[in-house]
Scaffold this motif. Sequence first.
Motif, PDB file in Angstrom:
ATOM      1  N   ALA A  55      44.502  65.904 -51.086  1.00  0.00           N
ATOM      2  CA  ALA A  55      43.646  65.621 -49.926  1.00  0.00           C
ATOM      3  C   ALA A  55      44.458  65.115 -48.744  1.00  0.00           C
ATOM      4  CB  ALA A  55      42.574  64.611 -50.315  1.00  0.00           C
ATOM      5  N   TYR A  56      45.451  64.265 -49.040  1.00  0.00           N
ATOM      6  CA  TYR A  56      46.225  63.683 -47.933  1.00  0.00           C
ATOM      7  C   TYR A  56      47.207  64.682 -47.319  1.00  0.00           C
ATOM      8  CZ  TYR A  56      44.123  59.149 -48.629  1.00  0.00           C
ATOM      9  OH  TYR A  56      43.214  58.120 -48.698  1.00  0.00           O
ATOM     10  N   LYS A  57      47.267  65.887 -47.883  1.00  0.00           N
ATOM     11  CA  LYS A  57      48.029  66.931 -47.193  1.00  0.00           C
ATOM     12  C   LYS A  57      47.213  67.481 -46.019  1.00  0.00           C
ATOM     13  CE  LYS A  57      50.636  68.376 -51.255  1.00  0.00           C
ATOM     14  NZ  LYS A  57      50.607  69.327 -52.387  1.00  0.00           N
ATOM     15  N   LYS A  58      45.892  67.243 -46.076  1.00  0.00           N
ATOM     16  CA  LYS A  58      45.011  67.795 -45.042  1.00  0.00           C
ATOM     17  C   LYS A  58      44.514  66.745 -44.057  1.00  0.00           C
ATOM     18  CE  LYS A  58      43.151  71.361 -48.085  1.00  0.00           C
ATOM     19  NZ  LYS A  58      42.063  71.507 -49.059  1.00  0.00           N
ATOM     20  N   CYS A  59      44.606  65.481 -44.413  1.00  0.00           N
ATOM     21  CA  CYS A  59      44.049  64.455 -43.524  1.00  0.00           C
ATOM     22  C   CYS A  59      44.850  63.165 -43.634  1.00  0.00           C
ATOM     23  CB  CYS A  59      42.588  64.193 -43.883  1.00  0.00           C
ATOM     24  SG  CYS A  59      42.371  63.540 -45.542  1.00  0.00           S
ATOM     25  N   HIS A  60      44.625  62.269 -42.677  1.00  0.00           N
ATOM     26  CA  HIS A  60      45.305  60.966 -42.695  1.00  0.00           C
ATOM     27  C   HIS A  60      44.456  59.902 -43.388  1.00  0.00           C
ATOM     28  CE1 HIS A  60      46.801  63.086 -39.032  1.00  0.00           C
ATOM     29  NE2 HIS A  60      47.963  62.745 -39.567  1.00  0.00           N
ATOM     30  N   ILE A  61      43.156  60.062 -43.196  1.00  0.00           N
ATOM     31  CA  ILE A  61      42.208  59.034 -43.641  1.00  0.00           C
ATOM     32  C   ILE A  61      41.062  59.740 -44.341  1.00  0.00           C
ATOM     33  CG2 ILE A  61      40.450  57.409 -42.739  1.00  0.00           C
ATOM     34  CD1 ILE A  61      43.194  56.201 -42.492  1.00  0.00           C
ATOM     35  N   ILE A  62      40.529  59.113 -45.386  1.00  0.00           N
ATOM     36  CA  ILE A  62      39.320  59.656 -46.018  1.00  0.00           C
ATOM     37  C   ILE A  62      38.182  58.662 -45.790  1.00  0.00           C
ATOM     38  CG2 ILE A  62      38.240  60.264 -48.228  1.00  0.00           C
ATOM     39  CD1 ILE A  62      41.086  61.188 -49.133  1.00  0.00           C
ATOM     40  N   LEU A  63      37.026  59.203 -45.406  1.00  0.00           N
ATOM     41  CA  LEU A  63      35.886  58.341 -45.076  1.00  0.00           C
ATOM     42  C   LEU A  63      34.753  58.537 -46.077  1.00  0.00           C
ATOM     43  CD1 LEU A  63      34.487  57.726 -41.533  1.00  0.00           C
ATOM     44  CD2 LEU A  63      32.909  58.269 -43.392  1.00  0.00           C
ATOM     45  N   THR A  64      34.158  57.433 -46.487  1.00  0.00           N
ATOM     46  CA  THR A  64      32.941  57.461 -47.308  1.00  0.00           C
ATOM     47  C   THR A  64      32.100  56.256 -46.906  1.00  0.00           C
ATOM     48  OG1 THR A  64      33.664  55.957 -49.072  1.00  0.00           O
ATOM     49  CG2 THR A  64      34.306  58.274 -49.318  1.00  0.00           C
ATOM     50  N   PRO A  65      30.833  56.227 -47.305  1.00  0.00           N
ATOM     51  CA  PRO A  65      30.149  54.930 -47.179  1.00  0.00           C
ATOM     52  C   PRO A  65      30.821  53.964 -48.151  1.00  0.00           C
ATOM     53  CG  PRO A  65      28.746  56.525 -48.324  1.00  0.00           C
ATOM     54  CD  PRO A  65      29.974  57.260 -47.899  1.00  0.00           C
ATOM     55  N   THR A  66      30.835  52.673 -47.834  1.00  0.00           N
ATOM     56  CA  THR A  66      31.409  51.723 -48.784  1.00  0.00           C
ATOM     57  C   THR A  66      30.534  51.684 -50.033  1.00  0.00           C
ATOM     58  OG1 THR A  66      32.192  50.435 -46.917  1.00  0.00           O
ATOM     59  CG2 THR A  66      32.241  49.353 -49.070  1.00  0.00           C
ATOM     60  N   THR A  67      29.236  51.623 -49.797  1.00  0.00           N
ATOM     61  CA  THR A  67      28.278  51.655 -50.916  1.00  0.00           C
ATOM     62  C   THR A  67      27.152  52.593 -50.512  1.00  0.00           C
ATOM     63  OG1 THR A  67      26.988  49.833 -50.010  1.00  0.00           O
ATOM     64  CG2 THR A  67      28.727  49.235 -51.536  1.00  0.00           C
ATOM     65  N   PRO A  68      26.558  53.272 -51.467  1.00  0.00           N
ATOM     66  CA  PRO A  68      25.467  54.188 -51.110  1.00  0.00           C
ATOM     67  C   PRO A  68      24.142  53.466 -50.870  1.00  0.00           C
ATOM     68  CG  PRO A  68      25.960  54.338 -53.464  1.00  0.00           C
ATOM     69  CD  PRO A  68      26.930  53.365 -52.891  1.00  0.00           C
ATOM     70  N   ILE A  69      24.163  52.143 -51.081  1.00  0.00           N
ATOM     71  CA  ILE A  69      22.953  51.334 -50.903  1.00  0.00           C
ATOM     72  C   ILE A  69      23.337  50.063 -50.166  1.00  0.00           C
ATOM     73  CG2 ILE A  69      21.683  52.120 -52.969  1.00  0.00           C
ATOM     74  CD1 ILE A  69      22.947  49.663 -54.421  1.00  0.00           C
ATOM     75  N   SER A  70      22.350  49.339 -49.659  1.00  0.00           N
ATOM     76  CA  SER A  70      22.662  48.028 -49.080  1.00  0.00           C
ATOM     77  C   SER A  70      22.285  46.946 -50.104  1.00  0.00           C
ATOM     78  CB  SER A  70      21.947  47.846 -47.755  1.00  0.00           C
ATOM     79  OG  SER A  70      20.583  48.186 -47.882  1.00  0.00           O
ATOM     80  N   ALA A  71      22.502  45.693 -49.714  1.00  0.00           N
ATOM     81  CA  ALA A  71      22.339  44.582 -50.672  1.00  0.00           C
ATOM     82  C   ALA A  71      20.958  44.610 -51.323  1.00  0.00           C
ATOM     83  CB  ALA A  71      22.556  43.255 -49.951  1.00  0.00           C
ATOM     84  N   TYR A  72      20.960  44.480 -52.640  1.00  0.00           N
ATOM     85  CA  TYR A  72      19.695  44.566 -53.378  1.00  0.00           C
ATOM     86  C   TYR A  72      19.184  43.182 -53.777  1.00  0.00           C
ATOM     87  CZ  TYR A  72      23.445  44.788 -56.910  1.00  0.00           C
ATOM     88  OH  TYR A  72      24.579  44.565 -57.637  1.00  0.00           O
ATOM     89  N   ASN A  73      17.997  43.165 -54.374  1.00  0.00           N
ATOM     90  CA  ASN A  73      17.399  41.898 -54.798  1.00  0.00           C
ATOM     91  C   ASN A  73      18.129  41.333 -56.012  1.00  0.00           C
ATOM     92  OD1 ASN A  73      15.246  41.695 -52.934  1.00  0.00           O
ATOM     93  ND2 ASN A  73      14.194  43.321 -54.062  1.00  0.00           N
ATOM     94  N   PHE A  74      17.968  40.062 -56.224  1.00  0.00           N
ATOM     95  CA  PHE A  74      18.539  39.468 -57.441  1.00  0.00           C
ATOM     96  C   PHE A  74      17.902  40.129 -58.656  1.00  0.00           C
ATOM     97  CE2 PHE A  74      19.568  36.175 -54.388  1.00  0.00           C
ATOM     98  CZ  PHE A  74      20.895  36.007 -54.690  1.00  0.00           C
ATOM     99  N   THR A  75      18.737  40.504 -59.568  1.00  0.00           N
ATOM    100  CA  THR A  75      18.258  41.319 -60.681  1.00  0.00           C
ATOM    101  C   THR A  75      18.912  40.879 -61.965  1.00  0.00           C
ATOM    102  OG1 THR A  75      20.052  42.818 -60.160  1.00  0.00           O
ATOM    103  CG2 THR A  75      17.881  43.426 -59.348  1.00  0.00           C
TER     104      THR A  75
END
Lengths: 494, 484
Positions: free
Chosen positions: A392-412
């Motif tokens: 992958a790094y042969k094609k780009c300098h940086i790879i981007l993703t969401p850090t998490t696919p969700i935001s902070a959840y309830n206490f569980t």
Amino acid sequence: MESHKLTIHEIKDLIDNGKLSIEELVKGVIQRIGKTEAQIKAFNTLETEKIVEEARAIDDFISEGKPLSNLAGIPLGVQDNISTLGIRTSCSSRIIETFIPPYDASVIGRLKEHHAIILGKLNMDEFGIGASTETSAFGPTRNPWNLHRVAGGAAGGAAAAVAADQAFYALASDAAGCLRQPAAFCGVVGLKPTYGLVSRYGLIASAPSLEQIGCITKDVTDCAYVLEEIAFHDKKDPTSPKACRSKYTKGIIDDIRGLKIGIPKEIFDESWDPDVRDSINVALDMFKQLGADLVDITLPHSKYAAAAHFILMTCEASSNLARYDGIKYGTRIGDGHSLESLYIKTRSLGFGQEVKRRVMLGNLFLNAKYYDSYYKKALKVKSLLRKDFNEAYKKCHIILTPTTPISAYNFTSEIDQAMETNQSQRYTLLANMAGIPAITIPCGLSNDGLPIGLQLMADLFNEKTLIRTAFTFEHNTDYHLKKPMQLEVAQNEL
Amino acid sequence: MSYETVVGLEIHVELKTRSKMFCACTTAFGGQANSQCCPICLGIPGALGVINEKAIELAIKTGLALNCHISEYNTMDRKNYFYPDLPKAYQNTQQYHPICRNGYLDVDINGNKKRIGITRIHLEEDAGKLIHDSENSLSLIDYNRAGVPLIEIVTEPHIESGEEAVAFLEELRRILLYLDVSDCKMQEGSLRCDVNLSIRPPGQIELGTRTEMKNLNSFRAVHRAIKYEAKRQYLAVESGEHILQETRKWDDLKGESIAMREKQDADDYRYFQEPDHMPFIVDDNLLDKIKANMPELPRQKRDRFVSEYGLPYYDANILTASKAMADFFEICLELYDKNKGTKSAKTISNWFMGDLMRVMKELGVEIDGLRLSPSGLVQLLKLVDEGIISGSIAKEVFDDMCKSGEDPTEIVKRKGLKQISDVDELRGIVREVIEENSNSLEDYKAGKKKAFGYLVGQTMKKTRGKANPQLVNKLLKEEITNQL
């Protein structure tokens, strides 16, 4: 002046101009902790009584014109699994609840030489096992943006403390995203450096081949300041490379024209929270506007990463946590008549439920009968994933993703922590598997008013590019300036 | 029915490094309990160790001397088990990638050469020591030994008797001492040997069930234990019992082995690669450097002593028993005779075979424990060659030299031991002896040749051994003839 709200670089300017003293700064942040800690519960141990004296000494150095480090006099919080000489280091576990290290971790030694001021030790999931600080023996840390939500974990204490202006920055460890996921949940910046870049000597790791000390800061500039101080060669750490470091503050540049950002197909095809999807799409447009090229890349083995990571982490944890046996230090439970009953009682009562579950699983995976089908296979996935990233790094300098696919959840507290880790850290753990550096920066708020983070990953030792990319985004947006409002309300209610 | 004994050895050797495997703590033996420890070897949370390069070098040296293949790619692995003397609850060892593999050692057994295969040599760290204080019903732990670097040498099951095992161990020990890899002191535990033993009918290829014997504190114990265990298994099999795969403890006082615990396949150490360390590479550079510094090994040296100096095999074998002795010999020879002639070599060797060995035995020391220097010994030989002292006086001087370190010339001067070679002086003494022993003279005249020897002896006695024996002979003959 509400000095607790300042960033490290703002403080530095004020101090250089004589408009602020370290003593004021320290007193301000102590006051802030006093007002907020009851709700946040970020700290396991506070050292605030001793540090005003230290602050005065540093003010004297400043008035003498002594050249000082960027971090001199800036109060920080340290996760409770980084050894601090003479300060209790519990890993949020009953089994070493009273353990006081006889030495400083190398990063702590370095920061002390540079006159950093340690506010105290920060809450975490027990031995870093968990993703919400709910496994802490001392109770969970709360998310400053919404006290009914988790702060994330393992480094929930570190992220919440920085988000709530209880500390100007924090050191924590990251084995799966345990630092980046809470940083994203709490709307702050979190960096996991390249494996080995920052000394691990003194880090009480549960997954040593994956775990790395990093920092949580209020913005990207501060992140560069901190990294520059904590990245040094340490001959006590066998995985610390001699070279490969640079002046990270030189990466604070608002320019990413021509930078190639890789968009991994497999990850973008997965389902995320709609709010996360929207924020990431807006961020991608922004990167294009700033002159970056978005390129499609593929990480074919990423779908196996979470399972393989889980196996490696539990195996290493089962072995690393075996030394807590009640013999040499920490908690000992048992009458001493039988060695076996001493071991069983100490470990049964000393460890929490989730830790015990992982230790059992790790022992199973390493059993000679299962070794080939679990551990060995997981190692294979790790090396295949590493190859994916090389390609992958042969094609780009940086790879981007969401850090998490969700935001902070309830206490569980009732749910399966292992499943939750897999869910919320499945993109962050890729960088641990590949050993590469990754940063999370705020990129928006959900409809519930919770922070959303975007993750940037660079190739090995390319932290400077990471910082430049993150800084350029941050400099042209204002997500990082948003502060948790909930806290103020909660305070008024008291 | 007859059975053959099949033995494989596992030998733990403490390496002679100054510091421990992963930390700077000293490896010295006998320090006050827990005075040689640090966060690393105590397994204090968070402490990381860095592998001792000297230990790697010593393991490679051993592997080269035992004709092993040296691995390029090496890992440290964890062997996980709970015991109070193991501070990290795992031992760092090399399960998957041992540093040396597939070697052999040739051993002389009753004049025949036998090749014993070496399966592997791997690096590992030692554990601490438990001390049980039964009086106060306490168990105490001394961690001084924890983290001391070891190699484990595993042989193929090529050994067939206690004699062979001891011959192998003696040759191995000699090599390890030559390489300066270890002190090899069994009493201090720096050389430990476990015996794996099984029996089978002759001609059978598959191995019988084996037992593992521990607590063998001397080569003699190894010898006795093998003899005992082979017989025990033989009697068991003959009476129709099954041999259990078990670990047995040798009791040297009782001369028997006792079952400790049944060894099961379920012994699961959950080995995996040490995640705190990167794999280490032994590259050609390092290997070449070590090869270039390999000393001559005992077998090579012994063969050279035979071919180069023309010494008998027996002499060469004793002279090369230790490197210190061989070096001492060669320095002496160089000083004594620049051409290192065969006759000179044998002259010196005779001193080693005779008086030197005797004095070492009397004083209970090795050659470097004597106060003797090579130049002193050579000086002594020259005093004899030049006729300044006699051979028998030389032995007396030699004993003094070994104890006091004094120069032989000084001893001769101080004690007045110079040989009497003055004809007139000696003739006077000979006449006195004949006068005092007229009976002997009569006996001699009567044909009793033995009486002549008696007169020589009396002359030597009178001169306290200082008389030149050849001259005494000559003068006695002359004087007797004169009186005929």
